[in-house]
Design a protein around this motif. Structure first.
Motif, PDB file in Angstrom:
ATOM      1  N   THR A   1     -48.455 -16.640  39.102  1.00 14.09           N
ATOM      2  CA  THR A   1     -49.504 -17.565  39.537  1.00 14.09           C
ATOM      3  C   THR A   1     -50.069 -17.234  40.910  1.00 14.09           C
ATOM      4  O   THR A   1     -50.941 -17.960  41.392  1.00 14.09           O
ATOM      5  CB  THR A   1     -48.966 -19.005  39.564  1.00 14.09           C
ATOM      6  N   LYS A   2     -49.606 -16.150  41.544  1.00 11.50           N
ATOM      7  CA  LYS A   2     -49.989 -15.899  42.932  1.00 11.50           C
ATOM      8  C   LYS A   2     -50.613 -14.524  43.181  1.00 11.50           C
ATOM      9  O   LYS A   2     -51.400 -14.379  44.119  1.00 11.50           O
ATOM     10  CB  LYS A   2     -48.765 -16.058  43.839  1.00 11.50           C
ATOM     11  N   ARG A   3     -50.262 -13.528  42.410  1.00 12.16           N
ATOM     12  CA  ARG A   3     -50.682 -12.164  42.727  1.00 12.16           C
ATOM     13  C   ARG A   3     -52.204 -12.018  42.654  1.00 12.16           C
ATOM     14  O   ARG A   3     -52.853 -12.499  41.750  1.00 12.16           O
ATOM     15  CB  ARG A   3     -50.021 -11.171  41.765  1.00 12.16           C
ATOM     16  N   GLY A   4     -52.759 -11.298  43.635  1.00  7.09           N
ATOM     17  CA  GLY A   4     -54.188 -11.026  43.644  1.00  7.09           C
ATOM     18  C   GLY A   4     -54.555  -9.871  42.730  1.00  7.09           C
ATOM     19  O   GLY A   4     -53.701  -9.293  42.041  1.00  7.09           O
ATOM     20  N   LEU A   5     -55.822  -9.526  42.732  1.00  7.69           N
ATOM     21  CA  LEU A   5     -56.304  -8.387  41.954  1.00  7.69           C
ATOM     22  C   LEU A   5     -56.074  -7.102  42.723  1.00  7.69           C
ATOM     23  O   LEU A   5     -56.504  -6.957  43.876  1.00  7.69           O
ATOM     24  CB  LEU A   5     -57.803  -8.542  41.658  1.00  7.69           C
ATOM     25  N   ASP A   6     -55.391  -6.134  42.101  1.00  9.20           N
ATOM     26  CA  ASP A   6     -55.191  -4.840  42.745  1.00  9.20           C
ATOM     27  C   ASP A   6     -56.386  -3.945  42.493  1.00  9.20           C
ATOM     28  O   ASP A   6     -57.294  -4.282  41.728  1.00  9.20           O
ATOM     29  CB  ASP A   6     -53.871  -4.197  42.284  1.00  9.20           C
ATOM     30  N   HIS A   7     -56.376  -2.751  43.099  1.00 11.95           N
ATOM     31  CA  HIS A   7     -57.604  -1.940  43.035  1.00 11.95           C
ATOM     32  C   HIS A   7     -57.847  -1.346  41.650  1.00 11.95           C
ATOM     33  O   HIS A   7     -58.978  -0.967  41.340  1.00 11.95           O
ATOM     34  CB  HIS A   7     -57.610  -0.866  44.129  1.00 11.95           C
ATOM     35  N   GLY A   8     -56.825  -1.301  40.805  1.00  8.92           N
ATOM     36  CA  GLY A   8     -57.064  -0.891  39.428  1.00  8.92           C
ATOM     37  C   GLY A   8     -57.955  -1.872  38.690  1.00  8.92           C
ATOM     38  O   GLY A   8     -58.623  -1.508  37.720  1.00  8.92           O
ATOM     39  N   THR A   9     -57.980  -3.099  39.171  1.00  8.59           N
ATOM     40  CA  THR A   9     -58.820  -4.142  38.577  1.00  8.59           C
ATOM     41  C   THR A   9     -60.142  -4.299  39.319  1.00  8.59           C
ATOM     42  O   THR A   9     -61.220  -4.187  38.740  1.00  8.59           O
ATOM     43  CB  THR A   9     -58.062  -5.488  38.564  1.00  8.59           C
ATOM     44  N   TRP A  10     -60.065  -4.548  40.626  1.00  8.00           N
ATOM     45  CA  TRP A  10     -61.304  -4.939  41.319  1.00  8.00           C
ATOM     46  C   TRP A  10     -62.272  -3.777  41.545  1.00  8.00           C
ATOM     47  O   TRP A  10     -63.488  -3.999  41.604  1.00  8.00           O
ATOM     48  CB  TRP A  10     -61.025  -5.696  42.612  1.00  8.00           C
ATOM     49  N   VAL A  11     -61.774  -2.547  41.646  1.00 13.67           N
ATOM     50  CA  VAL A  11     -62.705  -1.423  41.784  1.00 13.67           C
ATOM     51  C   VAL A  11     -63.561  -1.298  40.523  1.00 13.67           C
ATOM     52  O   VAL A  11     -64.788  -1.145  40.587  1.00 13.67           O
ATOM     53  CB  VAL A  11     -61.941  -0.116  42.077  1.00 13.67           C
ATOM     54  N   VAL A  12     -62.913  -1.381  39.369  1.00 13.11           N
ATOM     55  CA  VAL A  12     -63.638  -1.283  38.100  1.00 13.11           C
ATOM     56  C   VAL A  12     -64.605  -2.456  37.925  1.00 13.11           C
ATOM     57  O   VAL A  12     -65.787  -2.276  37.608  1.00 13.11           O
ATOM     58  CB  VAL A  12     -62.639  -1.234  36.924  1.00 13.11           C
ATOM     59  N   LEU A  13     -64.115  -3.672  38.161  1.00  7.98           N
ATOM     60  CA  LEU A  13     -64.949  -4.848  37.912  1.00  7.98           C
ATOM     61  C   LEU A  13     -66.058  -4.998  38.933  1.00  7.98           C
ATOM     62  O   LEU A  13     -67.130  -5.550  38.621  1.00  7.98           O
ATOM     63  CB  LEU A  13     -64.075  -6.105  37.871  1.00  7.98           C
ATOM     64  N   SER A  14     -65.846  -4.515  40.146  1.00  4.94           N
ATOM     65  CA  SER A  14     -66.919  -4.603  41.146  1.00  4.94           C
ATOM     66  C   SER A  14     -68.119  -3.754  40.748  1.00  4.94           C
ATOM     67  O   SER A  14     -69.246  -4.015  41.189  1.00  4.94           O
ATOM     68  CB  SER A  14     -66.411  -4.174  42.523  1.00  4.94           C
ATOM     69  N   ARG A  15     -67.878  -2.770  39.922  1.00  5.06           N
ATOM     70  CA  ARG A  15     -68.974  -1.946  39.396  1.00  5.06           C
ATOM     71  C   ARG A  15     -69.575  -2.561  38.135  1.00  5.06           C
ATOM     72  O   ARG A  15     -70.795  -2.621  37.982  1.00  5.06           O
ATOM     73  CB  ARG A  15     -68.456  -0.542  39.099  1.00  5.06           C
ATOM     74  N   LEU A  16     -68.734  -3.012  37.231  1.00  2.39           N
ATOM     75  CA  LEU A  16     -69.233  -3.563  35.974  1.00  2.39           C
ATOM     76  C   LEU A  16     -69.941  -4.900  36.180  1.00  2.39           C
ATOM     77  O   LEU A  16     -71.030  -5.135  35.648  1.00  2.39           O
ATOM     78  CB  LEU A  16     -68.078  -3.747  34.986  1.00  2.39           C
ATOM     79  N   TYR A  17     -69.287  -5.784  36.928  1.00  5.28           N
ATOM     80  CA  TYR A  17     -69.793  -7.146  37.115  1.00  5.28           C
ATOM     81  C   TYR A  17     -69.639  -7.539  38.589  1.00  5.28           C
ATOM     82  O   TYR A  17     -68.688  -8.242  38.962  1.00  5.28           O
ATOM     83  CB  TYR A  17     -69.033  -8.113  36.202  1.00  5.28           C
ATOM     84  N   PRO A  18     -70.542  -7.077  39.441  1.00  6.59           N
ATOM     85  CA  PRO A  18     -70.369  -7.202  40.888  1.00  6.59           C
ATOM     86  C   PRO A  18     -70.389  -8.632  41.424  1.00  6.59           C
ATOM     87  O   PRO A  18     -69.930  -8.862  42.553  1.00  6.59           O
ATOM     88  CB  PRO A  18     -71.540  -6.393  41.452  1.00  6.59           C
TER      89      PRO A  18
END
Length: 256
Positions: free
Chosen positions: A104-121
């Protein structure tokens, strides 16, 4: 109807630099449209028990790397979580006999947010982030994906984020054309996936050319099999992007 995707995420610099894959992903989000939610398996979260993010509110952003420019550390991707979807995913996996736990606490790591920042900024689509278990068998990874098959029909996008060829010892830091051995490994994977040759794919370590060189450790590789398993078996696997950096780092992306 959403496909399942495998995204070769390569270097985190893709979030702020327009390499070939980053430019492709920035366009591809509008091509496939906006999903209701996203379920993403990230190579940068390894656990003994498959762990599902059940975050209320918005995620924090984890900068799980070092030695990069400050603008990369300034990046934030505060996407909302979805406890309801996390529980649905957990139930699907549990019905297949796959134990899960929730975080319930962990944030998004770069395997997630790097990809999604490109797909759905805009970071406004609910995200459920899931760990990987690289010590499990290749068959197991595929079956994890199979448990989530059908989410695409609910307009939920399943993504495996990793890399097929990911070996720091083999990278040419000065750049240059891709090395043939890396191309040959990716070619073999694509051919076997297109033919749906699961028996060979599950034995890729012994059958694929240059497998040990391409995959010295499987944490970045296994999201490929999860994404493959979660896709519609009636759809022919398709390479939607292919590029390389530093001679061997593969950014191959596939749709299932």
């Amino acid at each position: 109807m959403m496909p399942a995707l495998f995204i070769g995420h390569g270097s985190p610099m893709m979030a702020i630099e327009d390499n070939e894959c980053g430019v492709f992903l920035s366009q591809y989000g509008s091509t496939i449209g906006r999903p209701k939610a996203i379920v993403l398996f990230t190579a940068h979260w390894e656990t003994e028990v498959l762990t599902i993010s059940a975050v209320e509110g918005r995620y924090s952003t984890i900068h799980d790397f070092g030695g990069f420019p400050q603008p990369l550390f300034d990046m934030r991707y505060p996407a909302p979580g979805s406890v309801e979807l996390a529980e649905e995913v957990g139930n699907r996996l549990g019905e297949r006999g796959i134990p899960v736990q929730y975080d319930t606490k962990r944030g998004l790591d770069h395997g997630t947010w790097v990809v999604l920042s490109r797909l759905y900024p805009d970071a406004d689509i609910p995200v459920v982030q899931i760990s990987v278990q690289p010590f499990q068998t290749n068959e197991y990874q595929f079956h994890v994906g199979e448990a989530l098959r059908g989410l695409g029909a609910e307009d939920i996008l399943v993504i495996g984020s990793g890399a097929t060829v990911h070996n720091f010892q083999q990278m040419r830091w000065g750049g240059g054309d891709p090395e043939q051995w890396a191309i040959d490994f990716d070619d073999w994977l694509v051919d076997r996936m297109t033919e749906r040759d699961l028996e060979s794919l599950f034995r890729y370590e012994e059958l694929a050319p240059n497998a040990r060189k391409a995959v010295p450790r499987p944490e970045h590789f296994v999201p490929l099999y999860i994404a493959y398993g979660s896709g519609d078996p009636e759809n022919k696997p398709e390479v939607i992007h292919r590029s390389y950096e530093m001679g061997t780092l593969s950014y191959i992306c596939m749709k299932f």
